[in-house]
Design a protein around this motif. Structure first.
Motif, PDB file in Angstrom:
ATOM      1  N   GLU A  62      -1.113  12.374  -7.930  1.00 34.55           N
ATOM      2  CA  GLU A  62      -2.328  12.481  -8.466  1.00 34.55           C
ATOM      3  C   GLU A  62      -2.565  12.253  -9.621  1.00 34.55           C
ATOM      4  OE1 GLU A  62      -4.122  15.132  -6.503  1.00 34.55           O
ATOM      5  OE2 GLU A  62      -3.264  15.323  -4.358  1.00 34.55           O
ATOM      6  N   HIS A  63      -1.385  12.587 -10.917  1.00 32.12           N
ATOM      7  CA  HIS A  63      -2.388  12.493 -12.119  1.00 32.12           C
ATOM      8  C   HIS A  63      -1.256  11.303 -13.007  1.00 32.12           C
ATOM      9  CE1 HIS A  63      -4.855  16.070 -10.983  1.00 32.12           C
ATOM     10  NE2 HIS A  63      -4.209  16.225 -10.724  1.00 32.12           N
ATOM     11  N   GLY A  64      -1.343  11.023 -13.744  1.00 34.96           N
ATOM     12  CA  GLY A  64      -0.678   9.827 -13.512  1.00 34.96           C
ATOM     13  C   GLY A  64      -1.028   8.682 -14.776  1.00 34.96           C
ATOM     14  N   ASP A  65      -0.079   7.795 -15.264  1.00 33.52           N
ATOM     15  CA  ASP A  65      -0.827   6.459 -15.714  1.00 33.52           C
ATOM     16  C   ASP A  65      -0.596   5.499 -14.546  1.00 33.52           C
ATOM     17  OD1 ASP A  65      -1.271   7.275 -18.360  1.00 33.52           O
ATOM     18  OD2 ASP A  65       0.090   7.165 -18.711  1.00 33.52           O
ATOM     19  N   ASP A  66      -1.076   3.798 -14.931  1.00 33.29           N
ATOM     20  CA  ASP A  66      -0.399   3.961 -13.505  1.00 33.29           C
ATOM     21  C   ASP A  66       0.045   2.529 -13.934  1.00 33.29           C
ATOM     22  OD1 ASP A  66      -1.713   5.049 -10.701  1.00 33.29           O
ATOM     23  OD2 ASP A  66      -3.760   4.277 -11.223  1.00 33.29           O
ATOM     24  N   PRO A  67       0.816   1.207 -13.674  1.00 31.80           N
ATOM     25  CA  PRO A  67       1.450   0.552 -14.710  1.00 31.80           C
ATOM     26  C   PRO A  67       0.924  -0.268 -14.381  1.00 31.80           C
ATOM     27  CG  PRO A  67       3.188   0.980 -12.717  1.00 31.80           C
ATOM     28  CD  PRO A  67       1.435   2.383 -12.943  1.00 31.80           C
ATOM     29  N   GLU A  68       0.884  -1.748 -14.878  1.00 30.05           N
ATOM     30  CA  GLU A  68      -0.252  -3.124 -14.413  1.00 30.05           C
ATOM     31  C   GLU A  68       0.872  -3.602 -13.454  1.00 30.05           C
ATOM     32  OE1 GLU A  68      -0.009  -7.920 -16.665  1.00 30.05           O
ATOM     33  OE2 GLU A  68       0.587  -5.825 -18.341  1.00 30.05           O
ATOM     34  N   ARG A  71      -1.229  -2.096 -10.223  1.00 32.78           N
ATOM     35  CA  ARG A  71      -0.648  -1.323  -9.559  1.00 32.78           C
ATOM     36  C   ARG A  71      -2.826  -0.312  -9.450  1.00 32.78           C
ATOM     37  NH1 ARG A  71       1.530   4.891 -10.530  1.00 32.78           N
ATOM     38  NH2 ARG A  71       3.431   3.503  -9.358  1.00 32.78           N
ATOM     39  N   LEU A  72      -3.110  -0.344  -8.273  1.00 33.44           N
ATOM     40  CA  LEU A  72      -4.868  -0.419  -8.169  1.00 33.44           C
ATOM     41  C   LEU A  72      -4.678   0.616  -7.502  1.00 33.44           C
ATOM     42  CD1 LEU A  72      -7.830  -1.264  -8.061  1.00 33.44           C
ATOM     43  CD2 LEU A  72      -7.560  -2.410  -6.389  1.00 33.44           C
ATOM     44  N   ARG A  73      -5.104   1.439  -8.177  1.00 39.03           N
ATOM     45  CA  ARG A  73      -5.062   2.747  -7.804  1.00 39.03           C
ATOM     46  C   ARG A  73      -6.866   2.946  -6.569  1.00 39.03           C
ATOM     47  NH1 ARG A  73      -3.598   8.428  -8.637  1.00 39.03           N
ATOM     48  NH2 ARG A  73      -2.009   6.944 -10.042  1.00 39.03           N
ATOM     49  N   ILE A  74      -6.375   3.449  -5.495  1.00 35.76           N
ATOM     50  CA  ILE A  74      -7.329   3.597  -4.588  1.00 35.76           C
ATOM     51  C   ILE A  74      -8.173   4.610  -4.161  1.00 35.76           C
ATOM     52  CG2 ILE A  74      -8.087   3.110  -2.213  1.00 35.76           C
ATOM     53  CD1 ILE A  74      -5.918   1.087  -2.481  1.00 35.76           C
ATOM     54  N   GLY A  75      -7.266   5.928  -4.444  1.00 35.51           N
ATOM     55  CA  GLY A  75      -7.771   7.701  -4.370  1.00 35.51           C
ATOM     56  C   GLY A  75      -6.805   8.457  -5.245  1.00 35.51           C
ATOM     57  N   SER A  76      -7.211   9.327  -4.939  1.00 33.63           N
ATOM     58  CA  SER A  76      -6.112   9.987  -6.211  1.00 33.63           C
ATOM     59  C   SER A  76      -3.965  10.107  -5.532  1.00 33.63           C
ATOM     60  CB  SER A  76      -6.616  11.678  -5.602  1.00 33.63           C
ATOM     61  OG  SER A  76      -6.076  12.034  -5.222  1.00 33.63           O
ATOM     62  N   ALA A  77      -4.422   9.840  -4.204  1.00 32.53           N
ATOM     63  CA  ALA A  77      -2.702   9.395  -3.902  1.00 32.53           C
ATOM     64  C   ALA A  77      -2.372   8.274  -3.927  1.00 32.53           C
ATOM     65  CB  ALA A  77      -2.799  10.487  -3.417  1.00 32.53           C
ATOM     66  N   LEU A  78      -2.986   7.253  -3.700  1.00 33.74           N
ATOM     67  CA  LEU A  78      -3.139   6.267  -3.019  1.00 33.74           C
ATOM     68  C   LEU A  78      -3.504   5.105  -3.720  1.00 33.74           C
ATOM     69  CD1 LEU A  78      -2.809   4.738  -0.175  1.00 33.74           C
ATOM     70  CD2 LEU A  78      -4.737   4.814   0.192  1.00 33.74           C
ATOM     71  N   ALA A  79      -2.127   3.623  -3.655  1.00 33.20           N
ATOM     72  CA  ALA A  79      -2.678   2.952  -4.353  1.00 33.20           C
ATOM     73  C   ALA A  79      -2.192   1.439  -3.910  1.00 33.20           C
ATOM     74  CB  ALA A  79      -1.626   2.923  -5.917  1.00 33.20           C
ATOM     75  N   MET A  80      -2.689   0.231  -4.557  1.00 32.43           N
ATOM     76  CA  MET A  80      -2.106  -0.814  -3.974  1.00 32.43           C
ATOM     77  C   MET A  80      -1.129  -1.552  -4.939  1.00 32.43           C
ATOM     78  SD  MET A  80      -4.554  -4.648  -2.574  1.00 32.43           S
ATOM     79  CE  MET A  80      -4.993  -4.460  -3.588  1.00 32.43           C
ATOM     80  N   THR A  81      -0.456  -2.338  -4.764  1.00 27.94           N
ATOM     81  CA  THR A  81       0.822  -2.677  -5.818  1.00 27.94           C
ATOM     82  C   THR A  81       1.222  -4.353  -4.733  1.00 27.94           C
ATOM     83  OG1 THR A  81       1.465  -1.263  -6.936  1.00 27.94           O
ATOM     84  CG2 THR A  81       2.862  -2.977  -7.535  1.00 27.94           C
ATOM     85  N   SER A  82       0.863  -5.070  -5.829  1.00 27.54           N
ATOM     86  CA  SER A  82       1.134  -6.558  -5.750  1.00 27.54           C
ATOM     87  C   SER A  82       1.996  -7.580  -6.266  1.00 27.54           C
ATOM     88  CB  SER A  82      -0.200  -7.370  -5.861  1.00 27.54           C
ATOM     89  OG  SER A  82      -0.681  -7.690  -6.489  1.00 27.54           O
ATOM     90  N   THR A  83       2.634  -6.951  -7.540  1.00 26.12           N
ATOM     91  CA  THR A  83       3.664  -7.266  -8.762  1.00 26.12           C
ATOM     92  C   THR A  83       5.301  -6.872  -7.510  1.00 26.12           C
ATOM     93  OG1 THR A  83       4.647  -5.050  -9.349  1.00 26.12           O
ATOM     94  CG2 THR A  83       3.029  -6.159 -10.530  1.00 26.12           C
ATOM     95  N   ARG A  84       6.840  -8.337  -7.807  1.00 28.85           N
ATOM     96  CA  ARG A  84       7.605  -7.962  -7.317  1.00 28.85           C
ATOM     97  C   ARG A  84       8.198  -6.665  -8.000  1.00 28.85           C
ATOM     98  NH1 ARG A  84      11.166 -12.675  -6.499  1.00 28.85           N
ATOM     99  NH2 ARG A  84      13.376 -12.015  -7.152  1.00 28.85           N
ATOM    100  N   ASP A  85       7.975  -5.782  -9.118  1.00 30.36           N
ATOM    101  CA  ASP A  85       8.800  -5.026  -9.557  1.00 30.36           C
ATOM    102  C   ASP A  85       9.138  -4.096  -7.708  1.00 30.36           C
ATOM    103  OD1 ASP A  85       8.706  -6.387 -11.859  1.00 30.36           O
ATOM    104  OD2 ASP A  85       7.494  -4.639 -12.387  1.00 30.36           O
ATOM    105  N   ILE A  86       7.896  -3.918  -7.790  1.00 28.39           N
ATOM    106  CA  ILE A  86       7.773  -2.971  -6.477  1.00 28.39           C
ATOM    107  C   ILE A  86       8.010  -3.345  -5.579  1.00 28.39           C
ATOM    108  CG2 ILE A  86       5.346  -3.445  -5.235  1.00 28.39           C
ATOM    109  CD1 ILE A  86       5.471  -0.558  -4.970  1.00 28.39           C
ATOM    110  N   LEU A  93       1.351  -1.027  -0.144  1.00 31.20           N
ATOM    111  CA  LEU A  93       0.455  -0.396  -0.025  1.00 31.20           C
ATOM    112  C   LEU A  93       1.120   1.079  -0.231  1.00 31.20           C
ATOM    113  CD1 LEU A  93      -2.828   0.672  -0.118  1.00 31.20           C
ATOM    114  CD2 LEU A  93      -2.759   0.721   2.578  1.00 31.20           C
ATOM    115  N   HIS A  94       0.809   1.965  -0.961  1.00 31.53           N
ATOM    116  CA  HIS A  94       1.867   3.007  -1.503  1.00 31.53           C
ATOM    117  C   HIS A  94       1.403   4.382  -1.562  1.00 31.53           C
ATOM    118  CE1 HIS A  94       2.576   2.625  -5.414  1.00 31.53           C
ATOM    119  NE2 HIS A  94       1.552   1.013  -5.100  1.00 31.53           N
ATOM    120  N   SER A  95       2.111   5.381  -1.853  1.00 34.90           N
ATOM    121  CA  SER A  95       1.737   7.140  -1.741  1.00 34.90           C
ATOM    122  C   SER A  95       1.610   6.904  -3.167  1.00 34.90           C
ATOM    123  CB  SER A  95       2.076   7.670  -1.162  1.00 34.90           C
ATOM    124  OG  SER A  95       3.498   7.958  -2.069  1.00 34.90           O
ATOM    125  N   VAL A  96       1.292   7.441  -4.149  1.00 40.17           N
ATOM    126  CA  VAL A  96       1.659   8.040  -5.599  1.00 40.17           C
ATOM    127  C   VAL A  96       1.239   8.963  -5.972  1.00 40.17           C
ATOM    128  CG1 VAL A  96       0.899   5.502  -6.384  1.00 40.17           C
ATOM    129  CG2 VAL A  96      -0.586   7.263  -6.281  1.00 40.17           C
TER     130      VAL A  96
END
Length: 196
Positions: free
Chosen positions: A97-103, A105-120, A92-95
């Motif tokens: 507010e604007h920009g594309d979300d890579p595969e 990444r699930l954006r939860i709000g304007s500045a928050l997302a959840m990622t479950s990939t090894r890359d992060i 669970l991490h900050s992102v």
């Protein structure tokens, strides 16, 4: 008369927090604050925000996954995300507010997302990646209509997600802070429900 848009009356809880009420029957969720990451008519998925796992070290998990940990690796807190798939990790991490979300990444709000990939995880092991991040092991899940039924049975109170609840504040204070953010005095709520 029911309208064709009746399904729209169900509130989408994505980005909201669930605050466990004092009578919560499930001991895994007593005094829990859960961020809802996804909610649809198919069910809901969330991460518990206030149950740390201090015995599990982030760098040790990375090493178990075969990820090289550099001296610049970020200190990331590990938390109990919920009872479903406890070996699976979610960051669970900050992102921005604007920009594309890579595969992945699930954006939860304007500045928050959840990622479950090894890359992060690899980025964090190199001291890179998002400014604010926590790792949750497991998640909380609800089937179709289940979360709504639990709310009707007074198991949960909903509120707005507050960044302080995710990345700041002491865990033992988050339940009270979440209630106060909704204008509720926790001591009055606890007294009304009784204490053992």
């Amino acid at each position: 008369m029911s309208s064709p848009d009746q399904k729209d009356e169900t509130q989408n809880l994505t980005g909201k927090v669930l605050i466990a009420m004092p009578g919560m029957a499930d001991p895994r969720f007593q005094r829990s604050v859960v961020l809802i990451c996804a909610h649809s008519e198919e069910g809901a998925m969330g991460l518990v925000l206030n149950h740390p796992l201090p015995e599990i070290k982030f760098t040790e998990l990375l090493e178990q996954l075969g990820i090289d940990v550099e001296d610049t690796a970020r200190h990331i807190e590990v938390r109990f995300g919920g009872p479903v798939e406890p070996a699976r990790g979610f960051v669970l991490h900050s992102v921005p507010e604007h920009g594309d979300d890579p595969e992945g990444r699930l954006r939860i709000g304007s500045a928050l997302a959840m990622t479950s990939t090894r890359d992060i995880l690899e980025d964090l092991a190199r001291g890179q990646g998002p400014e604010d991040a926590v790792l949750a092991l497991g998640y909380a899940g609800w089937g179709p209509g289940q979360i709504e039924a639990e709310m009707l049975q007074n198991g949960w109170l909903t509120g707005d997600g507050v960044e302080e609840l995710i990345f700041g504040a002491a865990h033992e204070e988050k339940w009270q802070l979440a209630l106060r953010a909704q204008g509720i005095d926790p001591s009055l709520l606890s007294a009304a429900a009784g204490r053992a």
